[in-house]
Design a protein around this motif. Structure first.
Motif, PDB file in Angstrom:
ATOM      1  N   HIS A 158     -20.767  14.221   0.670  1.00 49.41           N
ATOM      2  CA  HIS A 158     -21.304  14.552  -0.658  1.00 49.41           C
ATOM      3  C   HIS A 158     -20.816  15.923  -1.096  1.00 49.41           C
ATOM      4  O   HIS A 158     -20.383  16.118  -2.240  1.00 49.41           O
ATOM      5  CB  HIS A 158     -22.834  14.520  -0.609  1.00 49.41           C
ATOM      6  CG  HIS A 158     -23.506  14.908  -1.886  1.00 49.41           C
ATOM      7  ND1 HIS A 158     -23.639  16.221  -2.300  1.00 49.41           N
ATOM      8  CD2 HIS A 158     -24.077  14.150  -2.860  1.00 49.41           C
ATOM      9  CE1 HIS A 158     -24.266  16.253  -3.458  1.00 49.41           C
ATOM     10  NE2 HIS A 158     -24.545  15.005  -3.821  1.00 49.41           N
ATOM     11  N   ASP A 159     -20.846  16.879  -0.176  1.00 50.96           N
ATOM     12  CA  ASP A 159     -20.471  18.250  -0.510  1.00 50.96           C
ATOM     13  C   ASP A 159     -18.979  18.410  -0.747  1.00 50.96           C
ATOM     14  O   ASP A 159     -18.548  19.364  -1.416  1.00 50.96           O
ATOM     15  CB  ASP A 159     -20.921  19.204   0.601  1.00 50.96           C
ATOM     16  CG  ASP A 159     -22.436  19.306   0.699  1.00 50.96           C
ATOM     17  OD1 ASP A 159     -23.118  18.868  -0.243  1.00 50.96           O
ATOM     18  OD2 ASP A 159     -22.932  19.814   1.727  1.00 50.96           O
ATOM     19  N   MET A 160     -18.161  17.501  -0.217  1.00 51.95           N
ATOM     20  CA  MET A 160     -16.713  17.606  -0.379  1.00 51.95           C
ATOM     21  C   MET A 160     -16.216  17.015  -1.701  1.00 51.95           C
ATOM     22  O   MET A 160     -15.088  17.261  -2.103  1.00 51.95           O
ATOM     23  CB  MET A 160     -15.999  16.903   0.783  1.00 51.95           C
ATOM     24  CG  MET A 160     -16.073  17.651   2.102  1.00 51.95           C
ATOM     25  SD  MET A 160     -14.990  16.923   3.368  1.00 51.95           S
ATOM     26  CE  MET A 160     -15.922  15.472   3.823  1.00 51.95           C
ATOM     27  N   GLU A 164     -18.088  14.737 -10.657  1.00 53.79           N
ATOM     28  CA  GLU A 164     -17.818  13.426 -11.252  1.00 53.79           C
ATOM     29  C   GLU A 164     -17.828  12.329 -10.187  1.00 53.79           C
ATOM     30  O   GLU A 164     -18.381  11.237 -10.403  1.00 53.79           O
ATOM     31  CB  GLU A 164     -16.461  13.454 -11.961  1.00 53.79           C
ATOM     32  CG  GLU A 164     -16.128  12.151 -12.670  1.00 53.79           C
ATOM     33  CD  GLU A 164     -14.785  12.220 -13.383  1.00 53.79           C
ATOM     34  OE1 GLU A 164     -14.343  11.188 -13.917  1.00 53.79           O
ATOM     35  OE2 GLU A 164     -14.173  13.317 -13.401  1.00 53.79           O
ATOM     36  N   GLU A 165     -17.234  12.611  -9.035  1.00 59.70           N
ATOM     37  CA  GLU A 165     -17.203  11.620  -7.958  1.00 59.70           C
ATOM     38  C   GLU A 165     -18.605  11.370  -7.405  1.00 59.70           C
ATOM     39  O   GLU A 165     -18.992  10.219  -7.135  1.00 59.70           O
ATOM     40  CB  GLU A 165     -16.271  12.101  -6.836  1.00 59.70           C
ATOM     41  CG  GLU A 165     -14.806  12.056  -7.226  1.00 59.70           C
ATOM     42  CD  GLU A 165     -13.924  12.768  -6.214  1.00 59.70           C
ATOM     43  OE1 GLU A 165     -12.756  12.370  -6.088  1.00 59.70           O
ATOM     44  OE2 GLU A 165     -14.400  13.721  -5.539  1.00 59.70           O
ATOM     45  N   ARG A 166     -19.396  12.432  -7.265  1.00 61.62           N
ATOM     46  CA  ARG A 166     -20.772  12.253  -6.792  1.00 61.62           C
ATOM     47  C   ARG A 166     -21.571  11.373  -7.733  1.00 61.62           C
ATOM     48  O   ARG A 166     -22.316  10.494  -7.306  1.00 61.62           O
ATOM     49  CB  ARG A 166     -21.458  13.613  -6.657  1.00 61.62           C
ATOM     50  CG  ARG A 166     -20.917  14.478  -5.538  1.00 61.62           C
ATOM     51  CD  ARG A 166     -21.560  15.852  -5.595  1.00 61.62           C
ATOM     52  NE  ARG A 166     -20.856  16.800  -4.750  1.00 61.62           N
ATOM     53  CZ  ARG A 166     -20.661  18.074  -5.058  1.00 61.62           C
ATOM     54  NH1 ARG A 166     -21.106  18.550  -6.210  1.00 61.62           N
ATOM     55  NH2 ARG A 166     -20.016  18.865  -4.217  1.00 61.62           N
ATOM     56  N   ALA A 167     -21.404  11.612  -9.015  1.00 58.15           N
ATOM     57  CA  ALA A 167     -22.135  10.812 -10.003  1.00 58.15           C
ATOM     58  C   ALA A 167     -21.706   9.349  -9.936  1.00 58.15           C
ATOM     59  O   ALA A 167     -22.531   8.438 -10.056  1.00 58.15           O
ATOM     60  CB  ALA A 167     -21.902  11.381 -11.400  1.00 58.15           C
ATOM     61  N   HIS A 168     -20.403   9.129  -9.740  1.00 59.13           N
ATOM     62  CA  HIS A 168     -19.894   7.751  -9.660  1.00 59.13           C
ATOM     63  C   HIS A 168     -20.519   7.013  -8.491  1.00 59.13           C
ATOM     64  O   HIS A 168     -21.036   5.887  -8.650  1.00 59.13           O
ATOM     65  CB  HIS A 168     -18.372   7.769  -9.509  1.00 59.13           C
ATOM     66  CG  HIS A 168     -17.801   6.461  -9.062  1.00 59.13           C
ATOM     67  ND1 HIS A 168     -17.841   5.314  -9.830  1.00 59.13           N
ATOM     68  CD2 HIS A 168     -17.189   6.110  -7.880  1.00 59.13           C
ATOM     69  CE1 HIS A 168     -17.273   4.309  -9.164  1.00 59.13           C
ATOM     70  NE2 HIS A 168     -16.877   4.769  -7.986  1.00 59.13           N
ATOM     71  N   TYR A 169     -20.518   7.627  -7.309  1.00 57.94           N
ATOM     72  CA  TYR A 169     -21.057   6.944  -6.140  1.00 57.94           C
ATOM     73  C   TYR A 169     -22.576   6.818  -6.226  1.00 57.94           C
ATOM     74  O   TYR A 169     -23.153   5.836  -5.743  1.00 57.94           O
ATOM     75  CB  TYR A 169     -20.615   7.645  -4.859  1.00 57.94           C
ATOM     76  CG  TYR A 169     -19.130   7.501  -4.602  1.00 57.94           C
ATOM     77  CD1 TYR A 169     -18.574   6.241  -4.432  1.00 57.94           C
ATOM     78  CD2 TYR A 169     -18.283   8.605  -4.559  1.00 57.94           C
ATOM     79  CE1 TYR A 169     -17.210   6.078  -4.217  1.00 57.94           C
ATOM     80  CE2 TYR A 169     -16.919   8.460  -4.340  1.00 57.94           C
ATOM     81  CZ  TYR A 169     -16.392   7.192  -4.179  1.00 57.94           C
ATOM     82  OH  TYR A 169     -15.037   7.031  -3.980  1.00 57.94           O
TER      83      TYR A 169
END
Length: 346
Positions: free
Chosen positions: A239-241, A245-250
């Motif tokens: 999550h921290d890496m 935008e990617e966090r929101a997608h997943y």
């Protein structure tokens, strides 16, 4: 960390109920109990010694327990919670579940360090000579490796890249080296970051000699140690890496947990599989084929994530703490047994 049983065999002071037995019965029952519980003799051996049938011996031993002539006390070290451990093992159908007492102030903290110490003892108990031990990235596995003081001769292989290649000496690479040093076996570390910018870069790295050699051992791993992360800052390295935008997608896919760069929803189904293509990590199908996969994770904030991963069928054993265990035992529906190792995505 092994439990021990204390057998107390008493005589005429065994209690009022025992005094209803005659003196000869008491003496004979005490002698048979000593042979059976303290000296480890079989009922047949005892029967031969006393000139009675083994059925008579069985009745005497049963009566000795019923009338308080024999008292059996089971003790485990204070830091282990045997009752919660057994309840958790039964609920999730695990091979082993070890619940560690954690200080009240640590209930909200993820992965208390004492989990690693207990996991190190468990690993020393489960790993056999000639095994191949796999270690995935995670703070708890690093603590576990640091606490190791015994391991049979075995090969140690790294199952994931590192969180930050610049910290490899203090992270999973060092954990692999430490375990191999304790066991006297070969070490196969992976000098590469866990997450790459794209699938092509990750695939190119997998072809490099050192990394390819480590990957060749994945199908030979017999015991693996993994960590579990909740999908929130500071509790999941993946999550921290990622970018916002990617966090929101997943997150939109319903991610509840992460283990070795594999994402799971609350029901244990894998989601966001494209992320794995960008990661240097053991594949989920290979993890499922490993006979013993030990997850090390604790803290109330990780309870939901632990539940999700246990439902995935990828894990066979768990080391956790009382804060997480209480939440897991209070959860709703009963999951499928972990040892069925079925693919929940099928």
């Amino acid at each position: 960390m092994n439990s021990s049983e204390e057998i107390a065999v008493t005589g005429f002071s065994a209690g009022r109920s025992a005094l209803r037995m005659g003196p000869a019965e008491l003496v004979q029952a005490a002698a048979m109990a000593r042979r059976f519980y303290l000296e480890g003799k079989s009922k047949i051996q005892i029967a031969e010694e006393f000139g009675v049938s083994r059925f008579k011996v069985a009745r005497v031993l049963e009566t000795a327990l019923e009338r308080d002539l024999v008292r059996i006390e089971i003790r485990v070290p204070a830091e282990l919670d045997a009752e919660r451990s057994d309840a958790l093992r039964a609920r999730y159908g695990l091979r082993h579940a070890v619940v560690v007492e954690s200080p009240a102030e640590a209930a909200e903290s993820p992965d208390p360090e004492n989990l690693g110490e207990v996991a190190a003892d468990l690993l020393g108990e489960l790993v056999a000579e000639g095994d191949v031990l796999g270690l995935a990235w995670g703070r708890s596995t690093i603590h576990m490796a640091a606490a190791l003081d015994r391991l049979p001769p075995c090969t140690v292989v790294q199952l994931t890249g590192v969180y930050d290649a610049g910290t490899a000496e203090r992270g999973s690479v060092e954990a692999v080296r430490r375990a191999a040093q304790v066991s006297g076996g070969d070490a196969h570390p992976i000098y590469a970051p866990m997450l790459l910018p794209d699938a092509a870069t990750a695939n190119a790295l997998r072809q490099q000699t050192g990394i390819a050699r480590a990957f060749e051992y994945f199908d030979k791993v017999t015991v693996a140690c993994v960590s579990i992360g909740s999908w929130e800052p500071g509790i999941s390295t993946v999550h921290d890496m990622l970018t916002d935008e990617e966090r929101a997608h997943y997150a939109s896919l319903g991610v509840a947990a992460e283990m070795s760069a594999h994402l799971f929803d609350a029901d244990g189904r894998r989601v966001g599989r494209d992320l794995g293509e960008r990661c240097i990590t053991v594949e989920a199908d290979r993890l499922r084929r490993i006979p013993e996969v030990i997850a090390i994770a604790g803290g109330r904030r990780k309870a939901a994530a632990i539940d999700a991963v246990l439902r995935s069928g990828l894990v066979t054993s768990l080391v956790t703490d009382t804060a997480a265990a209480d939440s897991l035992l209070a959860a709703g529906s009963t999951p499928s047994p972990a040892l069925e190792r079925v693919d929940p995505d099928d």
